[in-house]
Design a protein around this motif. Structure first.
Motif, PDB file in Angstrom:
ATOM      1  N   TYR A   1       0.815  -1.209   0.000  1.00 49.44           N
ATOM      2  CA  TYR A   1       0.000   0.000   0.000  1.00 49.44           C
ATOM      3  C   TYR A   1       0.853   1.266   0.000  1.00 49.44           C
ATOM      4  O   TYR A   1       0.427   2.310  -0.517  1.00 49.44           O
ATOM      5  CB  TYR A   1      -0.974  -0.021   1.180  1.00 49.44           C
ATOM      6  CG  TYR A   1      -2.235  -0.791   0.873  1.00 49.44           C
ATOM      7  CD1 TYR A   1      -3.340  -0.156   0.323  1.00 49.44           C
ATOM      8  CD2 TYR A   1      -2.317  -2.166   1.101  1.00 49.44           C
ATOM      9  CE1 TYR A   1      -4.496  -0.842   0.026  1.00 49.44           C
ATOM     10  CE2 TYR A   1      -3.475  -2.870   0.798  1.00 49.44           C
ATOM     11  CZ  TYR A   1      -4.560  -2.211   0.257  1.00 49.44           C
ATOM     12  OH  TYR A   1      -5.707  -2.899  -0.053  1.00 49.44           O
ATOM     13  N   GLU A   2       2.050   1.188   0.536  1.00 47.77           N
ATOM     14  CA  GLU A   2       2.965   2.333   0.445  1.00 47.77           C
ATOM     15  C   GLU A   2       3.369   2.580  -1.003  1.00 47.77           C
ATOM     16  O   GLU A   2       3.408   3.732  -1.470  1.00 47.77           O
ATOM     17  CB  GLU A   2       4.202   2.076   1.308  1.00 47.77           C
ATOM     18  CG  GLU A   2       3.937   2.205   2.801  1.00 47.77           C
ATOM     19  CD  GLU A   2       5.095   1.737   3.652  1.00 47.77           C
ATOM     20  OE1 GLU A   2       5.145   2.087   4.850  1.00 47.77           O
ATOM     21  OE2 GLU A   2       5.976   1.000   3.140  1.00 47.77           O
ATOM     22  N   GLU A   3       3.660   1.498  -1.724  1.00 45.21           N
ATOM     23  CA  GLU A   3       4.023   1.627  -3.143  1.00 45.21           C
ATOM     24  C   GLU A   3       2.837   2.117  -3.963  1.00 45.21           C
ATOM     25  O   GLU A   3       2.990   2.926  -4.881  1.00 45.21           O
ATOM     26  CB  GLU A   3       4.534   0.293  -3.675  1.00 45.21           C
ATOM     27  CG  GLU A   3       5.853  -0.174  -3.087  1.00 45.21           C
ATOM     28  CD  GLU A   3       7.031   0.627  -3.590  1.00 45.21           C
ATOM     29  OE1 GLU A   3       6.946   1.194  -4.693  1.00 45.21           O
ATOM     30  OE2 GLU A   3       8.052   0.699  -2.875  1.00 45.21           O
ATOM     31  N   LEU A   4       1.641   1.619  -3.648  1.00 46.74           N
ATOM     32  CA  LEU A   4       0.450   2.076  -4.360  1.00 46.74           C
ATOM     33  C   LEU A   4       0.196   3.557  -4.116  1.00 46.74           C
ATOM     34  O   LEU A   4      -0.208   4.294  -5.028  1.00 46.74           O
ATOM     35  CB  LEU A   4      -0.778   1.270  -3.919  1.00 46.74           C
ATOM     36  CG  LEU A   4      -0.986  -0.091  -4.564  1.00 46.74           C
ATOM     37  CD1 LEU A   4      -2.149  -0.819  -3.892  1.00 46.74           C
ATOM     38  CD2 LEU A   4      -1.258   0.046  -6.057  1.00 46.74           C
ATOM     39  N   TYR A   5       0.418   3.980  -2.888  1.00 49.61           N
ATOM     40  CA  TYR A   5       0.230   5.392  -2.543  1.00 49.61           C
ATOM     41  C   TYR A   5       1.107   6.275  -3.434  1.00 49.61           C
ATOM     42  O   TYR A   5       0.630   7.251  -4.035  1.00 49.61           O
ATOM     43  CB  TYR A   5       0.568   5.605  -1.071  1.00 49.61           C
ATOM     44  CG  TYR A   5       0.463   7.041  -0.606  1.00 49.61           C
ATOM     45  CD1 TYR A   5      -0.736   7.552  -0.131  1.00 49.61           C
ATOM     46  CD2 TYR A   5       1.571   7.882  -0.626  1.00 49.61           C
ATOM     47  CE1 TYR A   5      -0.844   8.868   0.305  1.00 49.61           C
ATOM     48  CE2 TYR A   5       1.479   9.205  -0.192  1.00 49.61           C
ATOM     49  CZ  TYR A   5       0.276   9.690   0.270  1.00 49.61           C
ATOM     50  OH  TYR A   5       0.189  10.990   0.699  1.00 49.61           O
TER      51      TYR A   5
END
Length: 438
Positions: free
Chosen positions: A290-294
């Motif tokens: 989710y950090e990468e998606l953010y």
């Protein structure tokens, strides 16, 4: 009055502001840095609104509210539809790089009509009176053979006799050839996986023996949508293909898929389930994904037209204008999900189906139940997992996946913890305009 033990308080990503959220009282607020400091110190100048919203609460009153919410959750779940997966085969025409069923044995796969009939007898007896629908799973259920076509036709006919809708999970390679058969039935959706565009997808999901699959899957999706069949497009994500997701999003937008009300998407994290992944370094943890998606969405905001990641309850809050009901259990196994396969065995869910030792009974040649094992699955929720008792995230996490918990900790009544506070800290600024932030 004390602070509720269900409060979730965290600084927002790329912001000086904070989120204060209480899933039990279904309230959420953005706190300025000044008000956040007052909250942290327990010295709020005017606590009236905090009391009204349940952030400050009497312990006895909160416990009563918790019990009532739990009873409402159980009652609502009993009224939910049950999704019943049926696996007519573990055979597959693909050689996906991350297949967790690769080691499954399908040498005695006969796909005979007796199994299909027995499956429906199990439905009629074990789930009598419950709302339900069927999902045909695999392996690959849409293989280019008369055996595969015959078993699907039999499933669709018997489902229609019971007025049950059917979903299909397929790699999509033969989807176009199955459109006439699917068009004659009540199809809830067809789930198809694309892991990227062109070669990005093809090197992850090739045919057995090699061979590209992307273009043919795209034709199948187009044909399904044109025939009025809903498509649920899934991408299995790891470090290898996540950077290419914006290209997939742009492809879907240009193709007109995202503008079609019959089209929806989901992202599935590639993770180790039963058999070891060859390259562990390419796997994401929940939070790292989710950090990468953010970061990806910040750079490619059009991606949200293709897919809106959940970020815990953030997406729900954005789309509905309110928080969902408290989540006492995020595992559907044996409550609103079952999985049965061609060997005649019954399992709790798709994460356990076909795995030796996870059988909960049989439906063929006779119906049997492992009642003690079933009861353990049925009893699992945040009220029965000791580690969940004092966790402020329990009502947004729900205890996580029982199958993963058992794999990692050795027992079902253990948590598969989900970092919902960290997810909220990213999701709120992604979906909402925060006063004072750029």
């Amino acid at each position: 009055m004390t602070r509720s033990k269900h409060n979730i308080f965290r600084k927002l990503k790329d912001s000086d502001n904070y989120i204060l959220l209480n899933p039990l009282s279904k309230q959420a607020d953005i706190l300025s840095p000044e008000l956040a400091r007052e909250y942290e110190k327990g010295n709020i100048a005017d606590p009236t609104e905090f009391i009204e919203k349940g952030y400050l609460s009497d312990e006895g009153e909160e416990n009563r509210r918790y019990r009532n919410a739990y009873l409402s959750f159980i009652e609502a779940r009993e009224a939910e539809e049950v999704q019943v997966f049926f696996v007519p085969t573990y055979a597959c025409n693909f050689a996906c790089s991350y297949c967790y069923q690769e080691s499954y044995d399908h040498a005695n796969d006969s796909r005979n009509p007796e199994l299909t009939d027995a499956f429906f007898r199990w439905l009629d007896t074990e789930l009598a009176g419950r709302k339900k629908y069927i999902t045909v799973f695999g392996g690959e259920p849409l293989l280019p053979s008369s055996a595969s076509r015959n078993v699907l036709e039999r499933i669709l006919t018997k489902a229609a006799d019971r007025k049950l809708s059917v979903a299909v999970v397929t790699n999509g390679y033969e989807l176009e050839n199955y459109i006439p058969l699917l068009s004659s039935a009540s199809i809830r959706e067809v789930q198809v996986t694309l892991d990227g565009v062109g070669v990005v997808h093809d090197r992850r999901r090739p045919l057995h023996g090699g061979g590209a699959t992307f273009d043919r899957i795209v034709r199948g999706i187009d044909a399904a949508l044109a025939a009025g069949i809903p498509i649920n497009l899934r991408a299995v994500v790891d470090r290898e293909n996540l950077p290419h997701l914006p290209e997939l999003a742009r492809f879907a937008i240009a193709r007109g898929w995202t503008g079609n009300p019959l089209f929806k998407t989901q992202l599935g994290r590639n993770y180790e389930l039963h058999t070891c992944q060859i390259d562990q370094k390419k796997l994401y943890s929940r939070i790292s994904l989710y950090e990468e998606l953010y970061a990806l969405i910040k750079e490619n905001p059009e991606f949200l037209e293709f897919h809106r990641p959940a970020y815990s309850v953030t997406k729900f809050l954005f789309e509905h204008g309110e928080l969902p009901d408290p989540l006492f259990d995020s595992c559907p196994g044996t409550k609103t999900e079952w999985a049965l396969d061609y060997t005649g065995k019954v399992y709790a869910c798709t994460a356990t189906v076909g795995k030796k030792g996870e059988e909960l009974g049989t439906f063929y040649p006779e119906i049997s139940r492992r009642d003690e094992a079933i009861e353990e699955w049925e009893d699992r929720d945040v009220t029965s997992i000791p580690e969940c008792a004092n966790c402020n995230l329990q009502l947004t996490c729900g205890g996580g996946c029982a199958a993963v918990a058992k794999n990692t900790k050795g027992k079902i009544l253990s948590p598969d913890c989900r970092p919902t506070d960290k997810l909220l800290s990213m999701g709120i600024p992604l979906y909402f305009t925060i006063p004072g932030d750029k």
